[in-house]
Design a protein around this motif. Structure first.
Motif, PDB file in Angstrom:
ATOM      1  N   SER A 574      61.444  23.805 -59.110  1.00  0.00           N
ATOM      2  CA  SER A 574      60.774  25.102 -59.049  1.00  0.00           C
ATOM      3  C   SER A 574      60.127  25.304 -57.684  1.00  0.00           C
ATOM      4  O   SER A 574      59.506  24.397 -57.131  1.00  0.00           O
ATOM      5  CB  SER A 574      59.704  25.193 -60.136  1.00  0.00           C
ATOM      6  OG  SER A 574      58.895  26.345 -59.936  1.00  0.00           O
ATOM      7  N   GLU A 635      62.620  26.484 -62.817  1.00  0.00           N
ATOM      8  CA  GLU A 635      63.574  25.901 -61.881  1.00  0.00           C
ATOM      9  C   GLU A 635      64.649  26.904 -61.473  1.00  0.00           C
ATOM     10  O   GLU A 635      65.180  26.847 -60.361  1.00  0.00           O
ATOM     11  CB  GLU A 635      64.231  24.655 -62.493  1.00  0.00           C
ATOM     12  CG  GLU A 635      63.291  23.467 -62.624  1.00  0.00           C
ATOM     13  CD  GLU A 635      64.020  22.204 -63.019  1.00  0.00           C
ATOM     14  OE1 GLU A 635      64.163  21.315 -62.168  1.00  0.00           O
ATOM     15  OE2 GLU A 635      64.471  22.137 -64.177  1.00  0.00           O
ATOM     16  N   GLU A 636      64.965  27.861 -62.354  1.00  0.00           N
ATOM     17  CA  GLU A 636      65.980  28.863 -62.044  1.00  0.00           C
ATOM     18  C   GLU A 636      65.400  30.020 -61.236  1.00  0.00           C
ATOM     19  O   GLU A 636      66.142  30.896 -60.794  1.00  0.00           O
ATOM     20  CB  GLU A 636      66.598  29.418 -63.336  1.00  0.00           C
ATOM     21  CG  GLU A 636      67.378  28.390 -64.146  1.00  0.00           C
ATOM     22  CD  GLU A 636      66.464  27.489 -64.982  1.00  0.00           C
ATOM     23  OE1 GLU A 636      66.946  26.484 -65.520  1.00  0.00           O
ATOM     24  OE2 GLU A 636      65.248  27.804 -65.073  1.00  0.00           O
ATOM     25  N   ASP A 638      63.048  32.163 -62.434  1.00  0.00           N
ATOM     26  CA  ASP A 638      62.471  33.195 -63.285  1.00  0.00           C
ATOM     27  C   ASP A 638      60.948  33.091 -63.280  1.00  0.00           C
ATOM     28  O   ASP A 638      60.373  32.017 -63.021  1.00  0.00           O
ATOM     29  CB  ASP A 638      62.998  33.072 -64.712  1.00  0.00           C
ATOM     30  CG  ASP A 638      64.474  33.467 -64.798  1.00  0.00           C
ATOM     31  OD1 ASP A 638      64.951  34.163 -63.883  1.00  0.00           O
ATOM     32  OD2 ASP A 638      65.134  33.053 -65.766  1.00  0.00           O
ATOM     33  N   ASN A 652      63.335  37.795 -65.862  1.00  0.00           N
ATOM     34  CA  ASN A 652      64.420  37.547 -64.915  1.00  0.00           C
ATOM     35  C   ASN A 652      63.935  37.792 -63.498  1.00  0.00           C
ATOM     36  O   ASN A 652      63.312  38.827 -63.220  1.00  0.00           O
ATOM     37  CB  ASN A 652      65.606  38.460 -65.237  1.00  0.00           C
ATOM     38  CG  ASN A 652      66.784  38.199 -64.306  1.00  0.00           C
ATOM     39  OD1 ASN A 652      66.849  38.777 -63.238  1.00  0.00           O
ATOM     40  ND2 ASN A 652      67.707  37.342 -64.740  1.00  0.00           N
ATOM     41  N   LYS A 703      63.492  26.982 -72.169  1.00  0.00           N
ATOM     42  CA  LYS A 703      64.810  27.563 -72.423  1.00  0.00           C
ATOM     43  C   LYS A 703      64.713  28.805 -73.302  1.00  0.00           C
ATOM     44  O   LYS A 703      65.297  29.852 -72.999  1.00  0.00           O
ATOM     45  CB  LYS A 703      65.710  26.519 -73.064  1.00  0.00           C
ATOM     46  CG  LYS A 703      67.094  27.025 -73.402  1.00  0.00           C
ATOM     47  CD  LYS A 703      67.931  25.921 -74.036  1.00  0.00           C
ATOM     48  CE  LYS A 703      69.322  26.429 -74.373  1.00  0.00           C
ATOM     49  NZ  LYS A 703      70.153  25.369 -75.011  1.00  0.00           N
TER      50      LYS A 703
END
Length: 1000
Positions: A574, A635-636, A638, A652, A703
């Motif tokens: 992240s 980590e993505e 978001d 998002n 998740k």
């Protein structure tokens, strides 16, 4: 008679038996060789031979004969004792070491002897052989073009790399080809690693290219040839004849402190111009006697060059001062000498019998053939009180004195010039000049006379050459730079010594001093020591070689900030996993946002915070809901944000669309409580509640938002309802969680299954109502709240500090709204713990103190600075029906801005009238301030140094490191939370208008 005959017969039989046996064949009557156990031959050149003596002792009862010696290794027998060695005595055997190859050589010698029981004996032999070698640098001297009638001198160096001294010989071609090599013949012995300098002078007598060689030889060495090349230009035109107007400049007797001058001249009377090298003083020159204008001259034929001689006697001047001036030119008759003499006036002694005193009693005459040495002076003094008569004579017919006889009154002084006639050959001899004063005494003046070949021109002075004169270093703050090489060379003809003087201790040089031979060079390593903060600085480094020159090297330092500490591995990849980015709470992102223009990408409404709550006793607004919890990133990339109704959202990153949302326990003024922490695929969240039966600590799956575990506060609250935990969770290297429990005044440690491992009790106790603590790389943690700072290990307290306004023994403050300081700590990259405490004075003005402490096991304050007091600058209204300048509401929100640190070490903090920058390196001085409405937001800083901070005026600001606003974006509510910086440079900020903004 028969019995007696029997005894006689037995005796005769025994004698016959004894005489019939050789005595050294009988056990107990043997010879026993006992040689030295070992022989050390030491260091020896290959091809040489060294003999050592071995002592062989005979410890037996009969004589010992040595018959032969056998060897293993390059050893050989030189000789054995010629006669047998008697019992109890010693003999000498001679053994030689004759190595044929270099190396460490061990061998044995086996003695063969007449001993029956010990016929052989071994001796350990050892020696070290080396191959002698001489090196020459350079191997070729190219003099280039040299005008006929002039000369040029170049050196080469002979070096002995061998482990033993070598005495070389140098043989050069005859000087008829224009080259002269000095010295020649047998040179000085060179010690290991020693060297000597040879000077070669090229003085062409005709035009054209000329070559010559010199051959260097040494015992058992390969010859080394040095090639000389040069080109004579021009043509010889006549002969220089140089004549001095006088050979002796006598100043007579002068008083101390006076100044006297005399002139003499050099006349070129030949058929060519005379080129005169800079005249120089012979050894032993008296400094009171000087000549001006000692530089090189060209005296045109038929003209003269005047010189002025000076006599400046001082109290330390010799009574009979003398200086010999050596004049070297292209006159084929050789060098000339002009002697300067002067007497220092002295007070005559009381009358006494005449006493002859002659000084000096020894003279050394040195001249180059075929010239005569310069006359020298002796002084005859009559130290008595009556007249004396004296004569001077010598058995050496070449020695004359002027005058040769005279009379001198009491106290009189006469200078006698002693001259030695010229001779054509070199040589050394000793003579005596007898000065006879009769009854006044006699003195023998020893004369040492030496004629040598003409000397080479004197070497030029030393000349310092330093390169480069500009060094530039690019380094990271706190890190020592890579050393750079500084060349320190000597372009002159004499050795020089140098010292270094940096303008600042941060500039380091090794070595600090040195000596450089003529024509040689050396290197020094220059290192820039660690500089604490980023920036550009210029220093200087002075290399001083005295008369040989001085050079100043400019040293530029371009220091960049160290990269912000990455989050521990537990946080995953992240870009902003927790409040203030990392465990040390720097608020410093590794992302460059210099391209940011302040353009809205998207915004998402999540709900406004709760409204203000009035205190039942005072009627003041003590709890005004506001978004101080901040966005964090998965980590993505978001965005995770806790809304005003207790819902946790994952949005998002590109559109702001809902990925999932989950309702947690309805919080008590939820946005006022903690910021979530993203731990790889799980999110740990704490909200606030006044109910001990409601969970406050949530573990949520990143998740899908499912609640994996919860923990209620538990325990007994010290006062009123239970707030439990409301600081942002942080993880140590083992993955354990640290959170502040403001009601129990403890720091609680949980594992990732939400099991409490231990509690660390704080002292003095206080409400630990804080946004978050800082965890240094060494595992020590630092927490602050309400003007107190606590330092601890992972299991116990180390020390604490209380602001002067706080009673250090008082546990629980009476009025929370009077010092509601939730500012968190930061540990800067240079190891400074920074925390702030904001307070209202009796005039309802606000001031903030900012402290810097050394991180570590002991309490050590480094600096402190105070901002204000000022009246808070109101912004937008803090809630429905609440005026913007409501003092209670303004003060309740004050004290929640935490310090952050920029790439160059500057500390940034929000205050009641704007954003401030503090320079720790100057003792905490304020660098600048940018005026805004009250700033409760904790700034975030990008890699390029841009500071992002919200204000109660509803704006999100982007401020440059110099303190100017790059851009500002307007929202419809106060912006009090700390912004987060995404991996793509997007800035995420939560406004009290209930919307999350994504700006780039």
């Amino acid at each position: 008679m028969r019995v007696r005959a029997s005894w006689v017969g037995l005796l005769l039989l025994a004698a016959a038996l004894v005489s019939g046996c050789h005595k050294d064949q009988v056990q107990g009557l043997d010879a026993t060789p006992d040689p030295d156990k070992s022989v050390e031959f030491g260091l020896l050149s290959v091809g040489q031979r060294k003999t050592a003596s071995v002592t062989v002792r005979n410890l037996g009862q009969v004589a010992l004969t040595l018959s032969d010696v056998t060897f293993a290794g390059p050893f050989e027998l030189v000789g054995l004792p010629a006669d047998p060695i008697p019992a109890g005595e010693s003999g000498q055997a001679l053994i030689a070491f004759a190595p044929t190859a270099a190396g460490d050589i061990a061998g044995t010698a086996t003695l063969l002897s007449s001993s029956v029981y010990n016929p052989t004996a071994e001796i350990a032999l050892h020696g070290t052989a080396f191959q002698p070698k001489l090196t020459v640098l350079p191997a070729e001297l190219d003099f280039g073009d040299v005008a006929v009638g002039t000369a040029k001198t170049l050196p080469f160096v002979i070096h002995n790399p061998s482990p033993a001294p070598i005495g070389p010989e140098l043989t050069a071609d005859e000087p008829a080809n224009g080259f002269a090599v000095v010295p020649q013949g047998t040179l000085e012995v060179l010690v290991p690693a020693g060297q000597t300098t040879i000077e070669v002078t090229f003085a062409p007598t005709s035009a054209g290219a000329v070559t010559s060689t010199a051959t260097l030889q040494c015992p058992n060495c390969d010859d080394v040839n040095v090639l000389f090349t040069g080109n004579g230009t021009g043509a010889a035109s006549g002969t220089c004849t140089l004549t001095a107007s006088t050979q002796v400049v006598a100043f007579g007797t002068q008083a101390v402190g006076t100044h006297t001058t005399q002139t003499f001249s050099l006349t070129a009377s030949g058929t060519a111009d005379c080129t005169v090298q800079a005249p120089f003083y012979a050894p032993g020159a008296d400094p009171a006697l000087t000549v001006g204008g000692l530089v090189a001259y060209t005296i045109p034929k038929g003209t003269s060059q005047p010189f002025t001689a000076h006599f400046d006697p001082t109290a330390s001047t010799a009574p009979h001062a003398s200086t010999s001036l050596q004049i070297v030119s292209n006159d084929p008759n050789g060098a000339q000498t002009v002697v300067l003499t002067g007497d220092v006036q002295v007070v005559a002694p009381p009358p006494a019998p005449g006493v002859l005193e002659v000084t000096p009693l020894a003279l050394s005459f040195n001249a180059t053939t075929p010239s005569a040495p310069a006359p020298q002076a002796i002084q005859l003094r009559n130290t008595g009180g009556t007249l004396i008569n004296w004569t001077a004579s010598s058995t050496d017919t070449a020695v004359t004195s002027t005058p040769a006889a005279a009379s001198r009154d009491a106290g009189a002084v006469v200078t006698v010039s002693v001259a030695v006639a010229a001779q054509a050959t070199t040589g050394t001899r000793s003579s005596i000049l007898v000065v006879d004063g009769g009854t006044a005494g006699k003195a023998n003046v020893a004369l040492d006379i030496k004629f040598t070949a003409p000397p080479p021109p004197p070497p030029g002075p030393a000349q310092l050459v330093v390169s480069p004169l500009h060094l530039s270093y690019a380094a990271v703050a706190g890190v020592t730079s890579t050393p750079q090489s500084l060349s320190i060379a000597n372009a002159g003809g004499a050795s020089l010594s140098w010292t270094s003087a940096p303008s600042d201790p941060v500039v380091m040089i090794a070595p600090k001093t040195g000596t450089v031979a003529a024509g040689a060079g050396s290197f020094a390593a220059v290192t820039l020591g660690p500089i604490a903060f980023a920036g550009t600085s210029t220093y200087s480094l002075v290399i001083d070689a005295g008369a040989a020159g001085k050079a100043t090297v400019q040293v530029d330092a371009i220091i960049s900030a160290p990269p912000p500490p990455p989050p521990p591995p537990q946080y995953g990849t992240s870009a902003w996993p927790k409040w203030h980015h990392d465990n040390t709470n720097t608020g410093l992102s590794p992302v460059d946002t210099s391209a940011s223009k302040g353009t809205l990408r998207w915004k998402r409404s999540l709900g406004v915070p709760g409204q203000c709550v009035k205190d039942s006793q005072t009627g003041k607004n003590i709890r005004c809901g506001t978004y101080t919890n901040s966005p964090v990133l998965t980590e993505e990339g978001d965005v995770v944000q806790l809304s005003g109704d207790g819902t946790l959202w994952r949005l998002n990153r590109d559109t702001g669309a809902t990925q999932w949302s989950v309702m947690t326990t309805p919080p008590w003024l939820s946005p006022h409580e903690s910021t979530p922490t993203v731990v790889k695929q799980n999110i740990f969240l704490m909200t606030g509640s006044e109910q001990t039966t409601k969970p406050q600590f949530f573990k949520i799956a990143a998740k899908d938002g499912s609640i994996l575990a919860t923990v209620p506060p538990g325990g007994t609250c010290t006062h009123g309802g239970c707030d439990g935990w409301n600081s942002a969770p942080m993880l140590d290297a083992d993955g354990s969680f640290y959170v502040a429990n403001d009601d129990s005044s403890t720091i609680d440690v949980f594992d990732q299954s939400l099991t409490r491992l231990r509690q660390i009790t704080l002292a003095p106790q206080d409400e630990v109502d804080t946004t978050g603590g800082a965890l240094a790389a060494d595992g020590r943690g630092y927490w602050s709240a309400n003007g107190r700072l606590w330092a601890m290990t992972n299991s116990a307290m180390l020390w604490s500090f209380s602001a002067p306004e706080i009673d250090p023994t008082k546990d629980w403050p009476a009025l929370a709204y009077d010092h509601n300081a939730r500012s968190g700590t930061v540990v800067t990259p240079d190891g400074t713990v920074v925390f702030a405490y904001e307070r209202r004075n009796s005039s309802d003005k606000i001031y903030t103190r900012v402290w810097g402490f050394a991180a570590g096991p002991k309490l050590k304050q480094l600096w402190t600075v105070q901002l204000g007091p000022v009246a808070p600058v109101p912004g937008l209204a803090p809630g429905l029906d609440i005026p913007p300048d409501d003092s209670a509401a303004l003060f309740y929100r004050a004290g929640i801005s935490s310090p952050t640190v920029g790439p160059d070490g500057t500390v940034y903090i929000g205050f009641a009238d704007g954003l401030y920058a503090i320079d720790p390196s100057s003792g905490g001085k304020v660098k600048w301030g940018v005026g805004m409405a009250s700033v409760y937001s904790s700034p975030a800083v990008s890699k390029d140094g841009t500071i992002y901070v919200g204000s109660s005026d509803g704006y999100l600001y982007a401020v440059t490191p110099a303190g100017s606003v790059r851009w500002q974006y307007k929202t419809k509510g106060q912006v009090n939370s700390s912004p987060a910086i995404g991996a793509d440079g997007t800035i995420y900020a939560m406004s009290d208008d209930g919307s999350l903004y994504a700006i780039k």
